[in-house]
Design a protein around this motif. Structure first.
Motif, PDB file in Angstrom:
ATOM      1  N   LEU A  51     -14.157  -4.717   3.720  1.00 30.29           N
ATOM      2  CA  LEU A  51     -13.074  -4.415   4.557  1.00 30.29           C
ATOM      3  C   LEU A  51     -12.056  -3.634   4.193  1.00 30.29           C
ATOM      4  CD1 LEU A  51     -11.397  -7.703   2.093  1.00 30.29           C
ATOM      5  CD2 LEU A  51     -12.317  -7.526   4.555  1.00 30.29           C
ATOM      6  N   GLY A  52     -13.128  -2.847   3.695  1.00 33.79           N
ATOM      7  CA  GLY A  52     -12.677  -0.880   3.607  1.00 33.79           C
ATOM      8  C   GLY A  52     -12.712  -0.455   1.996  1.00 33.79           C
ATOM      9  N   ARG A  53     -12.460  -1.376   1.262  1.00 35.89           N
ATOM     10  CA  ARG A  53     -11.882  -1.057  -0.070  1.00 35.89           C
ATOM     11  C   ARG A  53     -12.551  -1.326  -1.058  1.00 35.89           C
ATOM     12  NH1 ARG A  53      -6.370  -0.974  -0.969  1.00 35.89           N
ATOM     13  NH2 ARG A  53      -6.946   0.531  -2.539  1.00 35.89           N
ATOM     14  N   PRO A  54     -13.773  -0.027  -1.560  1.00 36.09           N
ATOM     15  CA  PRO A  54     -14.713   0.104  -1.517  1.00 36.09           C
ATOM     16  C   PRO A  54     -14.539   0.676  -3.213  1.00 36.09           C
ATOM     17  CG  PRO A  54     -15.266   1.808  -0.499  1.00 36.09           C
ATOM     18  CD  PRO A  54     -13.947   0.345   0.357  1.00 36.09           C
ATOM     19  N   ASP A  55     -12.822   0.655  -3.033  1.00 32.79           N
ATOM     20  CA  ASP A  55     -12.710   1.819  -4.608  1.00 32.79           C
ATOM     21  C   ASP A  55     -11.516   0.716  -4.919  1.00 32.79           C
ATOM     22  OD1 ASP A  55     -10.769   1.256  -1.789  1.00 32.79           O
ATOM     23  OD2 ASP A  55      -9.068   2.120  -3.239  1.00 32.79           O
ATOM     24  N   ILE A  56     -11.146  -0.543  -4.658  1.00 33.15           N
ATOM     25  CA  ILE A  56     -10.494  -1.158  -5.743  1.00 33.15           C
ATOM     26  C   ILE A  56     -11.634  -1.387  -7.253  1.00 33.15           C
ATOM     27  CG2 ILE A  56     -10.092  -3.598  -6.119  1.00 33.15           C
ATOM     28  CD1 ILE A  56      -8.745  -3.495  -3.552  1.00 33.15           C
ATOM     29  N   PHE A 112      -2.398  -5.501   9.516  1.00 30.64           N
ATOM     30  CA  PHE A 112      -2.552  -5.001  11.174  1.00 30.64           C
ATOM     31  C   PHE A 112      -3.968  -4.569  10.880  1.00 30.64           C
ATOM     32  CE2 PHE A 112       1.689  -6.333  12.588  1.00 30.64           C
ATOM     33  CZ  PHE A 112       1.780  -7.810  11.557  1.00 30.64           C
ATOM     34  N   GLU A 113      -4.500  -3.655  10.601  1.00 27.43           N
ATOM     35  CA  GLU A 113      -6.016  -2.801  10.665  1.00 27.43           C
ATOM     36  C   GLU A 113      -6.794  -3.590  10.076  1.00 27.43           C
ATOM     37  OE1 GLU A 113      -5.261   0.984   8.862  1.00 27.43           O
ATOM     38  OE2 GLU A 113      -4.032   2.063  10.112  1.00 27.43           O
ATOM     39  N   LEU A 114      -6.698  -4.374   8.905  1.00 31.68           N
ATOM     40  CA  LEU A 114      -7.813  -4.958   8.634  1.00 31.68           C
ATOM     41  C   LEU A 114      -7.407  -6.057   8.899  1.00 31.68           C
ATOM     42  CD1 LEU A 114      -9.644  -6.122   6.245  1.00 31.68           C
ATOM     43  CD2 LEU A 114      -7.238  -6.861   4.551  1.00 31.68           C
ATOM     44  N   VAL A 115      -6.695  -6.812  10.273  1.00 25.15           N
ATOM     45  CA  VAL A 115      -6.507  -8.562  11.115  1.00 25.15           C
ATOM     46  C   VAL A 115      -7.613  -7.778  12.534  1.00 25.15           C
ATOM     47  CG1 VAL A 115      -5.669  -9.691  12.196  1.00 25.15           C
ATOM     48  CG2 VAL A 115      -5.056  -8.981   9.818  1.00 25.15           C
ATOM     49  N   ARG A 130     -10.065  -5.095  12.289  1.00 27.10           N
ATOM     50  CA  ARG A 130     -11.390  -5.541  11.930  1.00 27.10           C
ATOM     51  C   ARG A 130     -12.097  -6.741  11.829  1.00 27.10           C
ATOM     52  NH1 ARG A 130     -10.487  -2.848   6.893  1.00 27.10           N
ATOM     53  NH2 ARG A 130     -10.051  -0.826   8.039  1.00 27.10           N
ATOM     54  N   LEU A 131     -11.223  -7.583  11.373  1.00 24.79           N
ATOM     55  CA  LEU A 131     -11.999  -8.805  11.024  1.00 24.79           C
ATOM     56  C   LEU A 131     -12.234  -9.401  12.234  1.00 24.79           C
ATOM     57  CD1 LEU A 131      -9.724 -10.057   8.307  1.00 24.79           C
ATOM     58  CD2 LEU A 131     -11.646  -9.499   7.834  1.00 24.79           C
ATOM     59  N   LYS A 132     -11.578  -9.706  12.886  1.00 21.70           N
ATOM     60  CA  LYS A 132     -11.543 -10.397  14.408  1.00 21.70           C
ATOM     61  C   LYS A 132     -12.286  -9.273  14.973  1.00 21.70           C
ATOM     62  CE  LYS A 132      -8.587  -9.573  18.044  1.00 21.70           C
ATOM     63  NZ  LYS A 132      -7.403  -8.745  18.901  1.00 21.70           N
ATOM     64  N   GLY A 133     -12.932  -8.146  15.001  1.00 21.90           N
ATOM     65  CA  GLY A 133     -14.062  -6.936  15.252  1.00 21.90           C
ATOM     66  C   GLY A 133     -14.943  -7.930  14.890  1.00 21.90           C
ATOM     67  N   GLU A 159       8.691  -9.586  15.956  1.00 23.74           N
ATOM     68  CA  GLU A 159       7.324  -8.511  16.575  1.00 23.74           C
ATOM     69  C   GLU A 159       6.388  -8.599  15.350  1.00 23.74           C
ATOM     70  OE1 GLU A 159      10.660  -7.960  12.281  1.00 23.74           O
ATOM     71  OE2 GLU A 159      10.656  -9.435  13.945  1.00 23.74           O
ATOM     72  N   GLU A 160       6.171  -9.374  14.592  1.00 22.54           N
ATOM     73  CA  GLU A 160       4.294  -9.159  14.228  1.00 22.54           C
ATOM     74  C   GLU A 160       3.729  -9.983  14.886  1.00 22.54           C
ATOM     75  OE1 GLU A 160       4.677 -10.161  10.431  1.00 22.54           O
ATOM     76  OE2 GLU A 160       5.928  -8.728   9.332  1.00 22.54           O
ATOM     77  N   VAL A 161       4.413 -11.353  16.153  1.00 25.57           N
ATOM     78  CA  VAL A 161       3.530 -12.221  15.738  1.00 25.57           C
ATOM     79  C   VAL A 161       3.196 -11.585  17.523  1.00 25.57           C
ATOM     80  CG1 VAL A 161       3.426 -14.039  18.672  1.00 25.57           C
ATOM     81  CG2 VAL A 161       4.969 -14.168  15.287  1.00 25.57           C
ATOM     82  N   ARG A 162       4.199 -10.581  17.942  1.00 26.05           N
ATOM     83  CA  ARG A 162       3.691  -9.906  19.993  1.00 26.05           C
ATOM     84  C   ARG A 162       2.647  -8.946  19.150  1.00 26.05           C
ATOM     85  NH1 ARG A 162       6.613 -12.036  23.402  1.00 26.05           N
ATOM     86  NH2 ARG A 162       5.170 -10.296  24.649  1.00 26.05           N
ATOM     87  N   GLU A 163       2.993  -7.991  17.888  1.00 18.06           N
ATOM     88  CA  GLU A 163       1.784  -6.754  17.955  1.00 18.06           C
ATOM     89  C   GLU A 163       0.927  -7.741  17.137  1.00 18.06           C
ATOM     90  OE1 GLU A 163       1.582  -2.972  15.314  1.00 18.06           O
ATOM     91  OE2 GLU A 163       2.791  -4.144  14.568  1.00 18.06           O
ATOM     92  N   ILE A 164       0.183  -8.546  16.835  1.00 19.32           N
ATOM     93  CA  ILE A 164      -0.728  -8.504  15.786  1.00 19.32           C
ATOM     94  C   ILE A 164      -1.906  -9.836  16.985  1.00 19.32           C
ATOM     95  CG2 ILE A 164      -0.100 -10.143  14.523  1.00 19.32           C
ATOM     96  CD1 ILE A 164      -2.971  -7.723  13.723  1.00 19.32           C
ATOM     97  N   SER A 165      -0.618 -10.590  17.587  1.00 21.17           N
ATOM     98  CA  SER A 165      -1.533 -11.937  17.936  1.00 21.17           C
ATOM     99  C   SER A 165      -2.494 -11.918  19.506  1.00 21.17           C
ATOM    100  CB  SER A 165      -1.317 -12.986  17.462  1.00 21.17           C
ATOM    101  OG  SER A 165       0.474 -12.827  18.553  1.00 21.17           O
TER     102      SER A 165
END
Length: 502
Positions: free
Chosen positions: A129-134, A182-185, A187-190, A203-209
């Motif tokens: 998920l790009g967060r190995p720092d946690i 949204f960047e994570l979503v 990445r998961l799509k990829g 507006e979120e629906v339009r951007e991410i879906s």
């Protein structure tokens, strides 16, 4: 077009005489984001519980990668690769990040936990998920809300997620955290994961879906490609009618000053706030999360301690307890209606009338018949969808719960309404009704002898503030700027002020 990752075909679910789902069909492909939209009460929550195995459908079929999908419980759904991230996160705050990621799926050797394997699995999920720092050894309760949400997503990744359902994932996130989500979503799509995204923010629906499905009254009424469908058309599908003017604005004539705040300093916020509010106007408070907007309303209403400064309500000056504010004609709707704004186990009538029980019976007695009669008036005026005034508030949808909270202020007949995020977490149809109510209250009705009200409103949604309010003041790091007419500001300027860029 390939084989769908998940299909629901003609799914039905009844609770007694109520049909929560009455024939829902949808389809989402690998690497695709499907937005699931609809008003509160449309069936979205029931659908997610069917997907998660918490409810069993009465009719219909579900397919996962072409195979029958019939989870008996949420753990079976997780093992099948269907993961749910609810609006109310379900972490165990006292357990570590690693323990939360593997909760219910812990690797064991006999009676012993294989902690080394747990650590490796948790670390790998966070890395993906790009967060190995946690820190996987840190208690989850010490993380930010955004990082807690990411830990829940890591839990899904750790067990081989194929379908990820995100239920109102941005409701408690900052603008920066939303961008990271949204960047994570993406990445998961990829990686080929299918995402079902549930949100009231179109507006979120339009951007991410990529695609959308609309639920209304327990049915899937329309689907399509998001980019090809205007927002106005999606709203019409959701509410079953045109919402021609989402932000009605009648002519308003501001009258006498009813609330004045002078250099108010709370504990710990606000740091400095000065504001005047007049009868017949709506003043909005903008700002980022943590700026002190909620604390300002709480200090004015008497819920938080005031360190210095002055609050004047009509002829009353100085700090006061909430019971005094009610007596002075000030009412407040909390942003947290479930724990502060309403008593969910009590009836609608009890919630609506609890701030003013006089005249509901002789000798300070409360007659249930009078209480329910009083509540019925406001249920009708605000179009609250319920079985009766005796129905528990907790049974209502979010939008109808919010209407009950507002109805209490109207029943009490307050002159000043303090509204903290009055439309958070409710659908666009309910929002339109609340905007119309705010406009009616600010306008008043001389024929019905209803004088205009004064409204001080906090919102994180700038189009809402610009559409509803007469003036807007911006709060940044606990300090409130001057209130300016909405025609003098725009979203860009407000955000610059809110983030300290100006």
């Amino acid at each position: 077009m390939g084989q769908p990752r998940l299909q629901m075909i003609g799914v039905h679910k009844r609770f007694g005489a109520t049909a929560a789902l009455a024939g829902v069909s949808l389809s989402v492909e690998p690497g695709q984001v499907l937005a699931l939209v609809g008003e509160n009460g449309a069936g979205k929550s029931t659908l997610t519980k069917v997907l998660s195995g918490a409810h069993q459908p009465d009719e219909g079929q579900m397919l996962l990668d072409g195979q029958a999908y019939t989870p008996g419980d949420p753990l079976a759904a997780r093992r099948s690769g269907v993961a749910m991230i609810y609006q109310e996160l379900s972490l165990a705050p006292h357990l570590t990040v690693a323990e939360n990621i593997l909760l219910g799926m812990e690797p064991t050797a006999g009676p012993m936990l294989r902690r080394g394997r747990m650590s490796r699995t948790a670390t790998d999920a966070l890395r993906q998920l790009g967060r190995p720092d946690i820190d996987i050894h840190r208690p989850a309760g010490e993380l930010s809300i955004a990082d807690q949400q990411l830990v829940e997503i890591a839990r899904a990744i750790a067990v081989g997620c194929r379908v990820l359902v995100l239920d109102e994932p941005t409701s408690s996130l900052t603008a920066r955290d939303i961008r990271l989500l949204f960047e994570l979503v993406r990445r998961l799509k990829g990686r080929g994961i299918a995402v079902i995204y549930i949100s009231h923010f179109l507006e979120e629906v339009r951007e991410i879906s990529d695609v959308f499905t609309v639920l209304r009254d327990g049915r899937s009424v329309s689907s399509g490609r998001t980019a090809d469908t205007p927002t106005a058309d999606i709203i019409r599908m959701m509410v079953g009618r045109d919402v021609a003017d989402l932000y009605p604005r009648s002519p308003r004539t501001p009258g006498d000053e009813v609330l004045r705040i002078d250099h108010l300093h709370g504990d710990p916020r606000p740091i400095d706030a000065t504001l005047s509010l007049r009868r017949g106007e709506v003043v909005g408070i903008a700002g980022v999360i943590g700026a002190g907007r909620t604390e300002l309303l709480r200090a004015v209403f008497g819920l938080d301690r005031v360190r210095s400064g002055d609050v004047r309500v009509g002829v009353h000056s100085g700090p006061a307890a909430p019971v005094d504010r009610w007596a002075q004609g000030v009412g407040m709707v909390s942003e947290d209606r479930k724990t502060e704004g309403l008593a969910l186990n009590l009836a609608i009538a009890e919630n609506l009338t609890m701030s003013r029980l006089r005249n509901l019976g002789p000798l300070r007695l409360v007659l249930p018949s009078r209480q329910q009669q009083a509540a019925a008036t406001w249920i009708d005026r605000l179009a609250i969808k319920c079985r009766s005034p005796g129905q528990p508030v907790g049974d209502l949808s979010g939008g109808n719960q919010q209407k009950v909270a507002l109805a209490r202020l109207l029943y009490h007949d307050v002159d000043v309404l303090l509204l903290d995020e009055p439309t958070r977490g409710i659908d666009v149809g309910s929002k339109a009704q609340i905007y119309r109510l705010i406009d009616e209250l600010a306008r008043g009705d001389a024929a019905a002898r209803r004088p205009p009200k004064a409204i001080l409103m906090v919102s994180s949604y700038l189009p809402e503030l610009l559409g509803v309010c007469d003036r807007i003041a911006v709060m940044c790091r606990g300090r409130l700027g001057p209130a300016r007419a909405v025609g003098e500001v725009n979203e860009h300027q407000v955000m610059q002020e809110a983030t300290g860029a100006l």
